[in-house]
Design an enzyme around this catalytic site. Sequence first.
Site, PDB file in Angstrom:
ATOM      1  CB  CYS A  80      36.603 -12.982 -40.110  1.00 16.71           C
ATOM      2  SG  CYS A  80      35.656 -11.450 -40.124  1.00 16.71           S
ATOM      3  CG  HIS A 164      32.681 -15.751 -41.635  1.00 17.22           C
ATOM      4  ND1 HIS A 164      33.168 -16.062 -40.396  1.00 17.22           N
ATOM      5  CD2 HIS A 164      32.611 -14.406 -41.688  1.00 17.22           C
ATOM      6  CE1 HIS A 164      33.380 -14.954 -39.717  1.00 17.22           C
ATOM      7  NE2 HIS A 164      33.046 -13.930 -40.481  1.00 17.22           N
ATOM      8  CD  GLU A 166      32.960 -19.778 -40.263  1.00 17.16           C
ATOM      9  OE1 GLU A 166      32.484 -18.814 -39.666  1.00 17.16           O
ATOM     10  OE2 GLU A 166      33.816 -19.638 -41.157  1.00 17.16           O
TER      11      GLU A 166
END
Length: 185
Positions: A80, A164, A166
């Site tokens: 990001c 993202h 995760e």
Amino acid sequence: LGKGKYRVVLVDCGCKHNIIRSLLARNVEVLRVPWNTNLDSLEYDGLFISNGPGDPKMCEETIKQLRKAIKREKPIFGICLGHQLLALAAGANTYKLKYGHRSQNQPVREVGTNRCFVTSQNHGFAVDEASLPNNWKPLFTNLNDGTNEGMIHKSGKFFSVQFHPEATPGPVDTEFLFDEFLKMI
């Protein structure tokens, strides 16, 4: 945090806790440092640049440190804001998106393949793909608007993604990128 075979320095620019959990789950030691840490004095096997808020061009100290880190030739992975900061450190440019990408269902395609992934995103800036230096190439593309969603250095040692991997809650289609990072070490 944790103990493991490798030491990863995590540059915290507003880090989501699941990034730390994702690294610790892979049996690494994580040294979490503030965004303005002098990285020259740290020993590590890999460098991780976290997500965070705002205009990446305002993070001048972090960009300066990342320029020096690239010269160390140790693996780097950014997510990001970390993607945007690595791009700026490499010599690329960023720009403000008209609306931003804010959802858990942003489709991306791995460049050069037909592999597509559903990703989670929350950002208002993007990397100008046309400004990537010659030794960098696009890694992922947003299928909604064609913006850059990732880049990789031709050496294979440095890469970053806009989304993202995760994300909590998911999707976790791209969580394998943490494993790819550790394979570089």
